[in-house]
Design a protein around this motif. Structure first.
Motif, PDB file in Angstrom:
ATOM      1  N   GLN A   1      13.686   4.413   5.549  1.00 35.68           N
ATOM      2  CA  GLN A   1      12.309   3.787   5.543  1.00 35.68           C
ATOM      3  C   GLN A   1      12.372   2.377   4.764  1.00 35.68           C
ATOM      4  O   GLN A   1      11.647   1.413   5.206  1.00 35.68           O
ATOM      5  CB  GLN A   1      11.310   4.660   4.620  1.00 35.68           C
TER       6      GLN A   1
ATOM      7  N   MET B   1       4.667  -2.932   5.012  1.00 39.65           N
ATOM      8  CA  MET B   1       4.079  -2.071   3.983  1.00 39.65           C
ATOM      9  C   MET B   1       3.901  -0.587   4.258  1.00 39.65           C
ATOM     10  O   MET B   1       3.760   0.251   3.324  1.00 39.65           O
ATOM     11  CB  MET B   1       2.477  -2.759   3.777  1.00 39.65           C
ATOM     12  N   GLU B   2       3.526  -0.452   5.568  1.00 38.87           N
ATOM     13  CA  GLU B   2       3.432   0.951   6.033  1.00 38.87           C
ATOM     14  C   GLU B   2       4.684   1.753   5.668  1.00 38.87           C
ATOM     15  O   GLU B   2       4.535   2.797   5.327  1.00 38.87           O
ATOM     16  CB  GLU B   2       2.971   1.095   7.505  1.00 38.87           C
ATOM     17  N   GLN B   3       5.609   0.937   6.076  1.00 43.03           N
ATOM     18  CA  GLN B   3       7.196   1.950   5.639  1.00 43.03           C
ATOM     19  C   GLN B   3       7.511   2.028   4.050  1.00 43.03           C
ATOM     20  O   GLN B   3       7.769   3.078   3.662  1.00 43.03           O
ATOM     21  CB  GLN B   3       8.194   0.997   6.268  1.00 43.03           C
ATOM     22  N   LEU B   4       6.886   0.948   3.166  1.00 44.33           N
ATOM     23  CA  LEU B   4       6.994   1.112   1.852  1.00 44.33           C
ATOM     24  C   LEU B   4       6.184   2.260   1.343  1.00 44.33           C
ATOM     25  O   LEU B   4       6.553   3.204   0.474  1.00 44.33           O
ATOM     26  CB  LEU B   4       6.718  -0.208   1.285  1.00 44.33           C
ATOM     27  N   ARG B   5       4.734   2.512   2.073  1.00 46.10           N
ATOM     28  CA  ARG B   5       3.947   3.605   1.414  1.00 46.10           C
ATOM     29  C   ARG B   5       4.711   4.630   1.894  1.00 46.10           C
ATOM     30  O   ARG B   5       4.492   5.867   1.206  1.00 46.10           O
ATOM     31  CB  ARG B   5       2.693   3.545   2.249  1.00 46.10           C
ATOM     32  N   ALA B   6       5.246   4.880   3.258  1.00 46.83           N
ATOM     33  CA  ALA B   6       5.868   5.904   3.589  1.00 46.83           C
ATOM     34  C   ALA B   6       7.078   6.318   2.730  1.00 46.83           C
ATOM     35  O   ALA B   6       7.415   7.721   2.375  1.00 46.83           O
ATOM     36  CB  ALA B   6       6.306   6.019   4.939  1.00 46.83           C
TER      37      ALA B   6
ATOM     38  N   GLU C   1       2.386  -5.885   7.713  1.00 44.23           N
ATOM     39  CA  GLU C   1       1.616  -4.964   7.729  1.00 44.23           C
ATOM     40  C   GLU C   1       2.468  -3.579   7.933  1.00 44.23           C
ATOM     41  O   GLU C   1       2.573  -2.570   7.396  1.00 44.23           O
ATOM     42  CB  GLU C   1       0.277  -4.960   8.518  1.00 44.23           C
TER      43      GLU C   1
ATOM     44  N   ARG D   1       7.212   5.777  -0.436  1.00 46.13           N
ATOM     45  CA  ARG D   1       6.680   6.359  -1.660  1.00 46.13           C
ATOM     46  C   ARG D   1       6.265   7.838  -1.497  1.00 46.13           C
ATOM     47  O   ARG D   1       6.262   8.537  -2.445  1.00 46.13           O
ATOM     48  CB  ARG D   1       5.195   5.610  -2.163  1.00 46.13           C
ATOM     49  N   VAL D   2       5.771   8.166  -0.513  1.00 44.45           N
ATOM     50  CA  VAL D   2       5.235   9.357   0.079  1.00 44.45           C
ATOM     51  C   VAL D   2       6.709  10.268  -0.010  1.00 44.45           C
ATOM     52  O   VAL D   2       6.628  11.449  -0.455  1.00 44.45           O
ATOM     53  CB  VAL D   2       4.543   9.516   1.304  1.00 44.45           C
TER      54      VAL D   2
END
Length: 407
Positions: free
Chosen positions: A239, A255-260, A252, A262-263
């Motif tokens: 990720q 950032m979605e991959q960074l949030r993933a 964007e 973190r999940v």
């Protein structure tokens, strides 16, 4: 991409504590048995000394002779306590005789035998004390058996001689009792010591079994930790790599991959907590869906064939296998395609994953620990691991019984 963590593990601490408690109980039982056995031998020896004195008194022997036999018998009885106590912690590597500790028992036994034999005119009573002292030494198991047979045969022969020369003249029941006790005491002693050796062997085997069970439990937990951390770290690395590639062109999406990621970190932390506390498994169809998502995210053309009844398969056995094999494909991957399947036939569940990469490198670069863990998991539930290399296709097949043994 949806990543659902679920990892089956056993609590090693609880299992180790239970094994330790069982070992303590067994050790206490063996210690109590030792005291019963040792007291029985000591009582028989003391009974022999007392019967000797009683028989002499009843026969009208002088007070001086009776006193000498009584004192010698008491000293011999006390001297035999030392080799008997040493026998409790004996090892086969220990010497047969330690003169500093065992010599007094033999010498006092010899003196007691001479005194008692001369006063009573009984050959068997003259030979018994030194023979009994010798029975308490650290004989090897096979040698001890032959020695006690020879000693018992000698004592029986001397008893017959005494019966012919002495007992027919006196006709005293006390003499007959003394002769019988003298002839049987070594055999009684050796049978008690043999029983103690058997109990010690069983105790050591039980302790080894408890240690082995705890070691296997720790190994299984270590394997689960390996599966858990390796799986999630591989996902997080993927990720983050995607985020790095996407950030310059599509912030964007990056950032979605960074949030993933973190999940995924949160999922790894939660999975670790679950690993330390309880069994927790994910339905196998979800596990396979996760695996396909991960492989596709890595650029691999992945497909899965799932039996309609896959939810009834042993998830605790096959779930970690699916995660481990998927992680291996990601770690050693780079291929174009991967095929996964979970089917049931002929009373077994069959999980297969194949990809078009030289994944034999798994065993060459040290990653073979993953395959070793898979083999252990399959063996624990009566299953089997099969690894095949056919051209550019590397295939791992795991079969486990469908009777629920691995659930």
């Amino acid at each position: 991409m949806s990543i659902q963590p679920g990892y089956a593990a056993a609590s090693a601490g609880a299992a180790s504590a239970a094994s330790a408690a069982a070992e303590v109980r067994l050790t206490r039982s063996v210690s109590a048995t030792w005291w019963y056995m040792a007291v029985a031998i000591v009582v028989f020896e003391l009974a022999l000394a007392v019967v000797s004195v009683d028989t002499l008194v009843r026969s009208g022997v002088g007070a001086v002779e009776v006193t000498v036999v009584a004192v010698a018998g008491l000293l011999w009885w006390l001297a035999t306590l030392v080799p008997l106590a040493d026998y409790r912690h004996r090892t086969e590597a220990a010497p047969l005789l330690v003169w500093r500790r065992h010599g007094p028992a033999l010498l006092i036994g010899l003196a007691y035998g001479l005194a008692a034999g001369v006063v009573t005119d009984l050959w068997v009573l003259g030979a018994l004390p030194v023979i009994q002292s010798a029975m308490l030494l650290n004989w090897p198991p096979g040698v001890r058996f032959r020695v006690v047979l020879a000693a018992t045969a000698l004592l029986v022969a001397l008893s017959l001689i005494d019966s012919a020369l002495v007992l027919e003249e006196t006709g005293g029941a006390g003499w007959a009792r003394l002769v019988f006790l003298s002839a049987t005491l070594p055999a009684i002693t050796v049978s008690s010591l043999w029983w103690w050796d058997v109990l010690v062997t069983l105790d050591r085997a039980r302790a080894s079994e408890a240690r082995l069970a705890a070691t296997q439990e720790r190994l299984r937990v270590a394997t689960d930790v390996h599966d858990l951390q390796g799986h999630h770290l591989q996902v997080i690395a993927l990720q983050l790599e995607l985020a790095e590639r996407l950030a310059p062109h599509d912030p964007e999406a990056g950032m979605e991959q960074l949030r993933a990621a973190r999940v995924s970190v949160d999922a790894a932390r939660q999975g670790t907590r679950d690993l330390a506390t309880r069994f927790r498994s994910v339905p196998l169809p979800d596990e396979l869906a996760n695996a396909v998502d991960l492989l596709r995210a890595a650029g691999t053309d992945a497909e899965a064939t799932v039996d309609p009844d896959a939810s009834s398969a042993p998830a605790s056995a096959l779930g970690p296998v699916i995660r481990e094999t998927t992680t291996n494909v990601l770690r050693h991957g780079g291929g174009r395609r991967a095929r996964l399947s979970l089917t049931r036939a002929d009373g077994v569940w069959r999980y297969e994953i194949s990809n078009d990469v030289a994944a034999v490198a798994v065993a060459e670069d040290g990653g073979g620990a993953g395959l070793d863990g898979i083999a252990r998991r399959a063996a624990e539930v009566g299953g089997h691991l099969d690894v095949r290399r056919e051209g550019e296709t590397f295939t791992v097949v795991v079969t486990v019984p469908a009777d629920g043994a691995g659930r």
